[in-house]
Design an enzyme around this catalytic site. Structure first.
Site, short mmCIF file in Angstrom:
data_model
loop_
_atom_site.label_atom_id
_atom_site.label_comp_id
_atom_site.label_asym_id
_atom_site.label_seq_id
_atom_site.Cartn_x
_atom_site.Cartn_y
_atom_site.Cartn_z
N TYR B 268 1.13 -0.93 0.18
CA TYR B 268 0.15 -0.08 0.28
C TYR B 268 1.12 1.16 -0.41
O TYR B 268 1.60 1.44 1.10
CB TYR B 268 -0.50 0.16 1.27
CG TYR B 268 -1.88 1.26 1.08
CD1 TYR B 268 -3.20 1.01 0.51
CD2 TYR B 268 -1.78 2.46 2.13
CE1 TYR B 268 -4.03 1.66 0.43
CE2 TYR B 268 -2.69 3.22 1.22
CZ TYR B 268 -3.69 3.23 1.11
OH TYR B 268 -5.05 4.34 1.31
N TYR B 318 -5.49 5.47 -8.21
CA TYR B 318 -6.25 5.34 -5.88
C TYR B 318 -7.15 4.98 -5.96
O TYR B 318 -8.05 5.52 -6.53
CB TYR B 318 -5.26 6.94 -5.42
CG TYR B 318 -5.89 6.71 -3.69
CD1 TYR B 318 -4.95 5.73 -3.20
CD2 TYR B 318 -6.88 7.61 -3.40
CE1 TYR B 318 -4.70 6.18 -2.06
CE2 TYR B 318 -6.64 6.79 -1.79
CZ TYR B 318 -5.78 6.16 -1.32
OH TYR B 318 -6.07 6.49 0.17
#
Lengths: 140, 365
Positions: B268, B318
């Site tokens: 991440y 994203y």
């Protein structure tokens, strides 16, 4: 187009029973922290129970208002209309003499002069109906 | 977008939308479970749940699906995330309050927002600065993470940054958003959606595509997680070790593998420093050595642990980390645009410093 926010005031603390004593003291020009009556832990932010022993009774300790810059960032992009005139400004985490850490701004000097571990002291800034604790460098 | 992604995932799996009986959402998701169930024509949803917070959700969502299947509450669970922060605003656009009073209710935002902590970037900037103080991490080391992710995006035609290269000079000359973090330390804003279908291994072996097994999944808060979402994490005893470290302990134990056996990792990456801390917390480097590790080429396609092979949040898009799950599956199927030869074990992580989640994917043997 994003909506234009008409209220240009900076965000302010809410009316919250857990944190109210902290902000009331700030209005009087005092920086305080709860001290656990059971284990003597001094902590910020105010909580319902002590983060160490979970006891729920505190006394409010007057802090020296002195500390050191734990880490800092110079913010160059304002994400709220009320901060447009402030950029660049220093957002910092201050490690207070008594141990707890408190987030705030370091003011009173050019942003690039704020460095980690720098000694700072509290100053109080009135913002309309409330007051916030800020920090400035302690001149050697 | 959510429906499009779910339909695509089901088509990829060869499963009829009517057969979906479980749905798991991110707690910041705008599309409701029943809106999705109704729209795809699910006959009977028997399990649904939310988890988070935000970017910490994706692997935790998969974990909920696994739990539901193993406990017999559902047999075919869709985990999805749709997001429109490019056109619709969101965290990246700043938290703007209509009223002056902020925080309260245990969020502790009032101890941050009045001082202009308005964007996630400033929280991560404080962490980056602290890592520099404690370990001597450099801006170039952060830059090497941004450039690595960009290079992976440059071979991924679906990536937002597919046709835009990034070198160290451009990185270092980009504007500071919140020092020490620059423009290219920040992830993209994206309108998009991802969906994953989770079912039993027996059912999956009847499906259209190569089966990827969920070897283990874990959520963890660690000790001293603190109240609130993001900013209050700055008052934890340490801000350079995150709950990722305790996720890693649980995950590796459950999976029966360690970091040295991980062939490829989807980490991440809301900011470059997010990767840096996790490289340490997940045991790829010693604590404090994430910077030199990243800079050494270890995270490149030919390195010890290639990361974010589709470009990640930094350069693919994203989708709050659900794109990392998708890429983990594609990578092990050999469908990635940046295939790691022979990769059998993939780590996928979700967003820290909030209490977070991760999983180990493995090729079905």
């Amino acid at each position: 187009m994003r909506p234009v926010i008409a209220d240009l005031a900076k965000p302010a603390p809410p009316d919250d029973p857990v944190t109210a004593p902290f902000w009331a003291a700030v209005r009087e020009g005092r920086l305080t922290a709860p001290r656990c009556r059971a284990c003597s832990r001094v902590f910020l932010y105010p909580r319902v129970t002590c983060p160490r022993c979970l006891a729920g009774e505190f006394e409010w300790l007057d802090l020296s208002g002195r500390g050191r810059v734990y880490a800092c960032t110079v913010v160059r992009q304002a994400a709220h209309p009320a901060f447009v005139d402030d950029v660049p400004y220093v957002f910092a985490v201050i490690e207070l003499e008594e141990g707890p850490r408190l987030a705030s701004n370091v003011v009173g000097c050019p942003p690039e002069e704020v460095v980690p571990d720098q000694p700072v002291e509290v100053v109080f800034e009135a913002r309309g109906d409330h007051v916030v604790p800020l920090f400035r460098p302690i001149l050697q | 977008m959510a429906v499009e992604a779910v339909d695509a995932a089901l088509a990829d799996a060869g499963i009829s939308p009517g057969d979906v009986d479980g749905i798991v959402r991110c707690d910041m998701e705008n599309v409701s479970v029943m809106a999705l169930a109704d729209t795809i024509g699910a006959r009977n949803v028997t399990f649904w749940a939310d988890t988070g917070a935000g970017g910490a959700a994706p692997c935790g969502q998969i974990g909920l699906a696994v739990g539901a299947i193993l406990s017999g509450q559902a047999s075919t669970v869709v985990c999805f995330r749709s997001i429109a922060w490019a056109t619709g605003g969101g965290v990246g656009a700043g938290r703007r309050s209509q009223s002056r009073a902020v925080g309260g209710h245990g969020s502790y935002e009032e101890f941050f927002m009045p001082y202009g902590l308005l964007l996630p970037v400033s929280t991560y900037a404080i962490v980056a600065r602290r890592h520099m103080i404690e370990y001597g991490t450099t801006e170039e080391q952060l830059g090497s993470i941004a450039i690595t992710c960009r290079q992976r995006a440059n071979t991924n035609p679906s990536a937002q940054m597919y046709d835009r290269s990034l070198d160290m000079r451009t990185y270092l000359e980009s504007r500071i958003i919140s020092s020490p973090l620059r423009l290219y330390d920040c992830c993209l804003v994206t309108d998009g959606a991802c969906a994953v279908v989770v079912t039993s291994i027996e059912r999956a072996r009847d499906c259209a595509k190569k089966v990827i097994a969920i070897r283990a999944v874990a959520q963890s808060s660690g000790a001293n997680v603190g109240p609130g979402l993001l900013a209050p994490s700055l008052t934890r005893p340490s801000i350079t070790t995150w709950p990722s470290a305790s996720v890693a302990d649980t995950l590796y134990r459950r999976a029966g593998v360690g970091p040295s056996e991980v062939d490829v990792a989807q980490i991440y990456d809301c900011f470059t420093v997010t990767v840096l801390i996790q490289l340490e917390d997940y045991g790829f480097s010693a604590k404090g050595e994430g910077g030199p590790f990243a800079e050494s080429g270890a995270i490149d396609l030919n390195g010890a642990v290639p990361i974010n092979t589709a470009g990640g949040n930094l350069s693919e898009g994203y989708i709050h980390g659900m794109n990392h799950v998708i890429e983990g599956v594609r990578q092990l199927r050999g469908e990635s645009s940046a295939t790691v030869p022979g990769a059998e074990i993939c780590l996928v992580t979700s967003g820290p410093p909030p209490a977070t989640s991760a999983m180990i994917l493995r090729r079905d043997s």
